[in-house]
Every structure is written in structure tokens, then in C-alpha cells.
Design a protein around this motif. Structure first.
Motif, PDB file in Angstrom:
ATOM      1  N   LYS A 165       4.320  12.885   1.674  1.00  0.00           N
ATOM      2  CA  LYS A 165       4.757  12.580   3.036  1.00  0.00           C
ATOM      3  C   LYS A 165       3.637  11.789   3.708  1.00  0.00           C
ATOM      4  O   LYS A 165       2.464  12.160   3.633  1.00  0.00           O
ATOM      5  CB  LYS A 165       5.028  13.879   3.796  1.00  0.00           C
ATOM      6  N   ILE A 166       3.989  10.696   4.366  1.00  0.00           N
ATOM      7  CA  ILE A 166       2.993   9.797   4.942  1.00  0.00           C
ATOM      8  C   ILE A 166       3.316   9.513   6.403  1.00  0.00           C
ATOM      9  O   ILE A 166       4.476   9.348   6.779  1.00  0.00           O
ATOM     10  CB  ILE A 166       2.936   8.464   4.160  1.00  0.00           C
ATOM     11  N   TYR A 167       2.280   9.471   7.218  1.00  0.00           N
ATOM     12  CA  TYR A 167       2.350   8.873   8.550  1.00  0.00           C
ATOM     13  C   TYR A 167       1.407   7.672   8.566  1.00  0.00           C
ATOM     14  O   TYR A 167       0.276   7.771   8.069  1.00  0.00           O
ATOM     15  CB  TYR A 167       1.892   9.842   9.649  1.00  0.00           C
ATOM     16  N   VAL A 168       1.831   6.555   9.136  1.00  0.00           N
ATOM     17  CA  VAL A 168       0.884   5.499   9.487  1.00  0.00           C
ATOM     18  C   VAL A 168       0.243   5.947  10.797  1.00  0.00           C
ATOM     19  O   VAL A 168       0.859   5.873  11.862  1.00  0.00           O
ATOM     20  CB  VAL A 168       1.572   4.133   9.627  1.00  0.00           C
ATOM     21  N   THR A 169      -0.965   6.460  10.700  1.00  0.00           N
ATOM     22  CA  THR A 169      -1.607   7.079  11.863  1.00  0.00           C
ATOM     23  C   THR A 169      -2.401   6.085  12.710  1.00  0.00           C
ATOM     24  O   THR A 169      -2.815   6.426  13.817  1.00  0.00           O
ATOM     25  CB  THR A 169      -2.525   8.229  11.407  1.00  0.00           C
ATOM     26  N   GLU A 170      -2.611   4.873  12.177  1.00  0.00           N
ATOM     27  CA  GLU A 170      -3.175   3.785  12.975  1.00  0.00           C
ATOM     28  C   GLU A 170      -2.694   2.464  12.415  1.00  0.00           C
ATOM     29  O   GLU A 170      -2.685   2.253  11.196  1.00  0.00           O
ATOM     30  CB  GLU A 170      -4.712   3.768  12.955  1.00  0.00           C
ATOM     31  N   ASN A 171      -2.307   1.569  13.317  1.00  0.00           N
ATOM     32  CA  ASN A 171      -2.056   0.171  12.985  1.00  0.00           C
ATOM     33  C   ASN A 171      -2.050  -0.597  14.291  1.00  0.00           C
ATOM     34  O   ASN A 171      -1.421  -0.185  15.266  1.00  0.00           O
ATOM     35  CB  ASN A 171      -0.718  -0.002  12.253  1.00  0.00           C
ATOM     36  N   GLY A 172      -2.785  -1.683  14.334  1.00  0.00           N
ATOM     37  CA  GLY A 172      -2.851  -2.456  15.563  1.00  0.00           C
ATOM     38  C   GLY A 172      -3.791  -3.626  15.406  1.00  0.00           C
ATOM     39  O   GLY A 172      -4.317  -3.885  14.324  1.00  0.00           O
ATOM     40  N   ALA A 173      -4.018  -4.353  16.493  1.00  0.00           N
ATOM     41  CA  ALA A 173      -4.814  -5.576  16.416  1.00  0.00           C
ATOM     42  C   ALA A 173      -5.525  -5.837  17.735  1.00  0.00           C
ATOM     43  O   ALA A 173      -5.023  -5.511  18.812  1.00  0.00           O
ATOM     44  CB  ALA A 173      -3.910  -6.758  16.062  1.00  0.00           C
ATOM     45  N   SER A 174      -6.692  -6.463  17.633  1.00  0.00           N
ATOM     46  CA  SER A 174      -7.451  -6.850  18.821  1.00  0.00           C
ATOM     47  C   SER A 174      -7.234  -8.338  19.105  1.00  0.00           C
ATOM     48  O   SER A 174      -7.267  -9.166  18.189  1.00  0.00           O
ATOM     49  CB  SER A 174      -8.946  -6.579  18.618  1.00  0.00           C
ATOM     50  N   GLY A 187      12.047   3.760  -0.703  1.00  0.00           N
ATOM     51  CA  GLY A 187      11.967   5.170  -1.041  1.00  0.00           C
ATOM     52  C   GLY A 187      10.702   5.878  -0.650  1.00  0.00           C
ATOM     53  O   GLY A 187      10.519   7.058  -0.981  1.00  0.00           O
ATOM     54  N   VAL A 188       9.810   5.217   0.060  1.00  0.00           N
ATOM     55  CA  VAL A 188       8.571   5.865   0.492  1.00  0.00           C
ATOM     56  C   VAL A 188       8.902   6.921   1.545  1.00  0.00           C
ATOM     57  O   VAL A 188       9.709   6.693   2.447  1.00  0.00           O
ATOM     58  CB  VAL A 188       7.580   4.830   1.061  1.00  0.00           C
ATOM     59  N   ASN A 189       8.243   8.074   1.441  1.00  0.00           N
ATOM     60  CA  ASN A 189       8.480   9.194   2.358  1.00  0.00           C
ATOM     61  C   ASN A 189       7.637   9.014   3.623  1.00  0.00           C
ATOM     62  O   ASN A 189       6.767   9.822   3.935  1.00  0.00           O
ATOM     63  CB  ASN A 189       8.145  10.510   1.647  1.00  0.00           C
ATOM     64  N   LEU A 190       7.902   7.925   4.330  1.00  0.00           N
ATOM     65  CA  LEU A 190       7.166   7.581   5.548  1.00  0.00           C
ATOM     66  C   LEU A 190       7.877   8.187   6.747  1.00  0.00           C
ATOM     67  O   LEU A 190       9.053   7.937   6.969  1.00  0.00           O
ATOM     68  CB  LEU A 190       7.069   6.064   5.688  1.00  0.00           C
ATOM     69  N   LEU A 205       0.827  -1.204   0.000  1.00  0.00           N
ATOM     70  CA  LEU A 205       0.000   0.000   0.000  1.00  0.00           C
ATOM     71  C   LEU A 205       0.864   1.257   0.000  1.00  0.00           C
ATOM     72  O   LEU A 205       0.649   2.187  -0.798  1.00  0.00           O
ATOM     73  CB  LEU A 205      -0.917  -0.002   1.224  1.00  0.00           C
ATOM     74  N   LEU A 206       1.845   1.309   0.886  1.00  0.00           N
ATOM     75  CA  LEU A 206       2.685   2.500   0.995  1.00  0.00           C
ATOM     76  C   LEU A 206       3.463   2.753  -0.294  1.00  0.00           C
ATOM     77  O   LEU A 206       3.578   3.900  -0.749  1.00  0.00           O
ATOM     78  CB  LEU A 206       3.632   2.357   2.186  1.00  0.00           C
ATOM     79  N   VAL A 207       3.981   1.702  -0.883  1.00  0.00           N
ATOM     80  CA  VAL A 207       4.723   1.856  -2.137  1.00  0.00           C
ATOM     81  C   VAL A 207       3.783   2.327  -3.249  1.00  0.00           C
ATOM     82  O   VAL A 207       4.132   3.203  -4.046  1.00  0.00           O
ATOM     83  CB  VAL A 207       5.426   0.539  -2.522  1.00  0.00           C
ATOM     84  N   HIS A 208       2.579   1.773  -3.302  1.00  0.00           N
ATOM     85  CA  HIS A 208       1.611   2.197  -4.318  1.00  0.00           C
ATOM     86  C   HIS A 208       1.247   3.673  -4.151  1.00  0.00           C
ATOM     87  O   HIS A 208       1.206   4.432  -5.137  1.00  0.00           O
ATOM     88  CB  HIS A 208       0.348   1.345  -4.225  1.00  0.00           C
ATOM     89  N   LEU A 209       0.982   4.103  -2.938  1.00  0.00           N
ATOM     90  CA  LEU A 209       0.654   5.510  -2.698  1.00  0.00           C
ATOM     91  C   LEU A 209       1.795   6.418  -3.132  1.00  0.00           C
ATOM     92  O   LEU A 209       1.576   7.480  -3.728  1.00  0.00           O
ATOM     93  CB  LEU A 209       0.345   5.733  -1.216  1.00  0.00           C
ATOM     94  N   ASP A 210       3.008   6.007  -2.831  1.00  0.00           N
ATOM     95  CA  ASP A 210       4.185   6.791  -3.203  1.00  0.00           C
ATOM     96  C   ASP A 210       4.281   6.945  -4.714  1.00  0.00           C
ATOM     97  O   ASP A 210       4.524   8.043  -5.223  1.00  0.00           O
ATOM     98  CB  ASP A 210       5.434   6.110  -2.648  1.00  0.00           C
ATOM     99  N   ARG A 211       4.069   5.862  -5.442  1.00  0.00           N
ATOM    100  CA  ARG A 211       4.233   5.897  -6.892  1.00  0.00           C
ATOM    101  C   ARG A 211       3.053   6.578  -7.587  1.00  0.00           C
ATOM    102  O   ARG A 211       3.242   7.346  -8.540  1.00  0.00           O
ATOM    103  CB  ARG A 211       4.391   4.472  -7.447  1.00  0.00           C
ATOM    104  N   GLU A 212       1.843   6.305  -7.117  1.00  0.00           N
ATOM    105  CA  GLU A 212       0.641   6.790  -7.807  1.00  0.00           C
ATOM    106  C   GLU A 212       0.326   8.248  -7.497  1.00  0.00           C
ATOM    107  O   GLU A 212      -0.219   8.959  -8.332  1.00  0.00           O
ATOM    108  CB  GLU A 212      -0.562   5.912  -7.422  1.00  0.00           C
TER     109      GLU A 212
END
Length: 451
Positions: free
Chosen positions: A349-358, A392-395, A337-344
Motif C-alpha cells: 500500500k502506497i501514499y505519495v506523501t510529497e510531490n510538488g515544485a518550487s 494495478g498499483v495499490n496507491l 517508480l510506483l509500478v517498480h515498487l509494486d512489482r519488486e
């Protein structure tokens, strides 16, 4: 084993949302929100709970900030309750509500924690819903009025802002599926609600730049790859439609200034009413942002068919293990996903603003919560982030969802995502094993493997 060390300016943090943790539903001059109303309708919430008390963060925020400091949390993303600032339609801001958030920001800064503020995480004032909510074009004007008050009150200390959190969820779960507030079930309404939210976003960005030029402002979308469940043409077409419905319907107007042509044609063919648009709307929506926030949890494996008009596809977890929520654990999807967003979308500039699991966290006889499954999940996804940076993603940052076990919308308190365990009977907090593990990740600026 290799180490996964991030650039020196990478941000590590945790995220929450106002309705999910604050409680104090009728205190401090707060007005009713659409979630206050929705959760009190019998049958709407799986465990019949509400956010009336939630984690009682409104009263215990100093304790929570102290825990954040002990855990080494460097950045904290939280949202502001719109009806706590504008409890009614009078147009007068509630000073007591603004003071609560000002005190919270001060407490964070005093403890070396950088705040990131989300302006809208779904708790619209009920008085505005009575005027049509996001179906009313004027809702964007009311949103700007609210943003101006918050920017004026906090903009001297808060330098990172998010206009909207996951407008897809608010629009399509709230106005199409009807299982989130405000509980409307009409697809054309969902399209209009999404459009007005995007307009509100663009107006808020312009307003911030007029009032405060020293910070950054962006938007957060819930995004995930939509892969065909099989190689057959029908599933591939359904996956593309799913991607247009959930991802491109928001990304394209924000970054390209237009809705996806294939989805516009499809919705017209289905007899749907497309959003009511005025000539300058798309220019407003594509107002440049400083960053894109990405909330990632899983991949959707898509099959053609089903009776879910007008989309006609279903999704599965594939052959992957799932969380307690039933979401497949597919860390490669985050890298892809991050690579696709970067290319497309031209290297945003990107932040992963949520990631987690229950998971089904329990307290053992020693008073510990040994959530090794969550540690494994987070470690895999942090490595996926590192792989995107390597490509190369601007994360620039990663925020765990969530700081503390909270009210998880229509599932209530059943799903536990927190780094901190909440005893709902006493309100007590216990830092889980994952919380201590994450402290080491932040100290090391990544994953350092021991030989």
C-alpha cells in the motif's frame, strides 16, 4: 480528452513539517533542535535565514486550519517537533508541547480534516546530538520513548502515522555531504546513521502496535528512478550504483531484511566501515508496515565519473525543463517508480506523501498569485499517479508539498513550494491559484477535462 478519476477511497491532502513552519523556536517549553543550532552557523543557509519564526504556524495554526477547510483540504500531513516534546535529557515529556499538537489535531478534526502525523522530520533534539545523535545506537531507544509519549497523547484521534521522513536525506545530507544538520562529513558515519534510523523505525512500529492497534503506521522515503545519462556501460553501472545508494539501501532492508549485496561489496572495496549491526537488527528493521510513503520530485540522470568519493558519479537534468530548485520535471518517473515498487516489493500500500515544485511566485497588483507553472506540474503528476493506479498499483493517496511557502532547509525561503503564499514581512497568507485549482481536483476526486 479523457478524465482521470480515482477510486472512492483515495486520499487527497497537503503536507508540512514542524521546523519548516512552526517558528516559536524558544516558546512553549521547546528545547533546541539540531536545525536550530545549524541554521545559526554563518554560511550554512543560502539566504541567511532561520526557522526561528518560519510561518509562525505555532501561533497561527487556527488560521491555517481555517484556510485548509476553505481550500477543501481533506487530509493534512504534519510532523511533530521532537524537542518540543522532550526538550532535555530528563526523560520528562513537556506537557505544553503535547497540548499544542493535541489542540492542532482537535482543530483539524473539527474542520473535517484527517491528520497524518510524521514523528521525525529531521529536527532531533540538540541534547541527543550531543550524545552522538543517530551514530549512537541508544538514539533508537530515546526515539521510542518520544514515540510512546506522542502515541499516548494523540493515538486516540490520529489513525495514520509515519515514523521517519526521508532517512536518506537525514543520513547522507546530514552525515556525509554535511550541508544539512548536523553538518557532519563522513560517509561511514552516514551509513551508521541510516542503520540506526531504520532500527528506530522498526522499534517505533512495534511500539505503536502494542499501544494502539486501530490505526496504520509506515515510513516515508524520498525515491526516484536513477537512469543512465547515456547508453554506455559506465553510465549504466553508475546509475545502478546510484540506485543502490539512494533507493535500495533503504527499500531492501525494510522489505527484504537485508542491505543490497552489490552495495555492501562496493562500500567494502572503497574501504568504508559498514554499519555496526547486531544479530536481530535486520528482523527489527523489516517489521511489516501498513504502507510505504513515497516522496517524488524528479529523475536523476546519472553519469559515471567525477571526484565525489566514494560514489564517483554525477547527475544532470537531461533535456527536461526544471523547477526553480533546478530539478527536472519528469512526471513519467513517478509512474515508473510506483509500478517498480509494486512489482519488486510485493504490492505494498502506497501514499505519495510529497510531490510538488518550487517556482518564482509573485503577488500581482490584484493581490493574486497566478502560479500556472505549478498547476501544470501538479496536473501532470496527478495523471502519472492515475496511470499507476490503472496498472494495478495499490496507491491510496496523494499529498502536495507543501501547504504554505516555508523554510526550505539549507536554501532558506528562496524556494516557494506552497499552495498558499506567505508574506514574510507581515505573516499574511494568500491562497494561490494552484490552491483553488487543487480544491476542484479534490472535489472531483481527480481531473475532469472540460470539452
Amino acid at each position: 480528452m479523457r478524465d482521470y478519476i480515482f477510486p472512492g477511497d483515495f486520499r487527497w491532502g497537503a503536507a508540512t513539517a514542524s521546523y519548516q513552519i512552526e517558528g516559536a523556536a524558544r516558546e512553549g517549553g521547546k528545547g533546541e533542535s539540531i536545525w536550530d543550532r545549524f541554521t545559526h552557523i554563518p554560511g550554512r543557509i543560502q539566504d541567511d535565514t532561520t526557522g526561528d519564526v518560519a510561518c509562525d504556524h505555532y501561533h497561527r495554526y487556527r488560521e491555517d486550519v481555517r484556510l485548509m477547510r476553505e481550500m477543501g483540504i481533506q487530509n493534512y500531513r504534519f510532523s511533530i517537533s521532537w524537542p518540543r516534546i522532550f526538550p532535555d535529557a530528563s526523560g520528562r515529556a513537556n506537557e505544553e508541547g503535547l497540548r499544542f499538537y493535541s489542540d492542532l489535531v482537535d482543530a483539524l478534526l473539527e474542520n473535517g480534516i484527517r491528520p497524518m502525523v510524521t514523528l521525525y522530520h529531521w529536527d532531533m533534539p540538540q541534547w541527543l546530538q550531543n550524545l552522538g545523535g543517530w551514530l549512537n545506537r541508544k538514539s533508537a531507544d530515546y526515539f521510542v520513548q518520544y514515540c510512546e509519549a506522542v502515541f499516548s497523547g494523540l493515538g486516540d484521534r490520529v489513525l495514520s502515522w509515519i515514523t521517519l521522513n526521508e532517512p536518506w536525506v537525514c543520513a547522507f545530507n546530514g552525515y556525509y555531504a554535511g550541508d544539512f544538520a548536523p553538518g557532519i562529513r563522513d560517509f561511514s558515519s552516514a551509513l551508521q546513521a541510516a542503520h540506526n534510523m531504520l532500527r528506530a523505525h522498526g522499534m517505533a512500529v512495534r511500539t505503536y502496535r502494542k499501544l494502539h492497534g486501530n490505526g496504520e503506521i509506515g515510513i516515508t522515503l524520498n525515491l526516484c528512478p536513477r537512469e543512465p545519462a547515456t547508453d554506455n556501460a559506465a553510465d549504466q553501472e553508475a546509475a545502478l550504483r546510484n540506485d543502490g545508494y539512494a533507493n535500495r539501501w533503504f527499500l531492501d532492508p525494510l522489505f527484504k531484511g537485508c542491505y543490497p549485496e552489490d552495495m555492501m561489496r562496493y562500500y567494502q572495496d572503497m574501504g568504508l566501515t559498514l554499519p555496526d549491526m547486531e544479530p536481530m537488527d535486520m528482523e527489527l528493521i523489516r517489521e511489516p508496515v501498513d504502507f510505504l510513503g513515497v516522496n517524488y520530485y524528479y529523475i536523476e540522470f546519472t553519469r559515471a565519473g567525477g571526484d565525489n568519493w566514494p560514489l564517483y558519479f554525477t547527475t544532470t537534468a537531461g533535456d527536461y525543463s526544471v523547477t526553480e530548485y533546478g530539478w527536472p520535471i519528469v512526471e513519467r518517473g513517478l509512474t515508473e517508480l510506483l509500478v517498480h515498487l509494486d512489482r519488486e516489493y510485493k504490492h505494498p500500500k502506497i501514499y505519495v506523501t510529497e510531490n510538488g515544485a518550487s517556482f518564482l511566485d509573485v503577488v500581482n497588483v490584484k493581490g493574486e498569485v497566478l502560479d500556472d507553472c505549478r498547476i501544470d506540474y501538479l496536473e501532470r503528476h496527478i495523471m502519472a499517479c492515475w496511470d499507476a493506479v490503472r496498472q494495478g498499483v495499490n496507491l491510496k493517496g496523494y499529498y502536495v508539498w507543501t501547504l504554505i511557502d516555508d523554510f526550505e532547509w539549507n536554501t532558506g525561503f528562496r524556494n516557494k513550494f506552497g499552495l498558499i503564499y506567505l508574506d514574510r514581512r507581515t505573516g499574511g497568507r494568500i491562497v494561490k491559484k494552484s490552491g483553488y485549482w487543487y480544491r476542484k481536483i479534490m472535489e472531483q476526486n481527480g481531473i475532469v477535462n472540460q470539452d
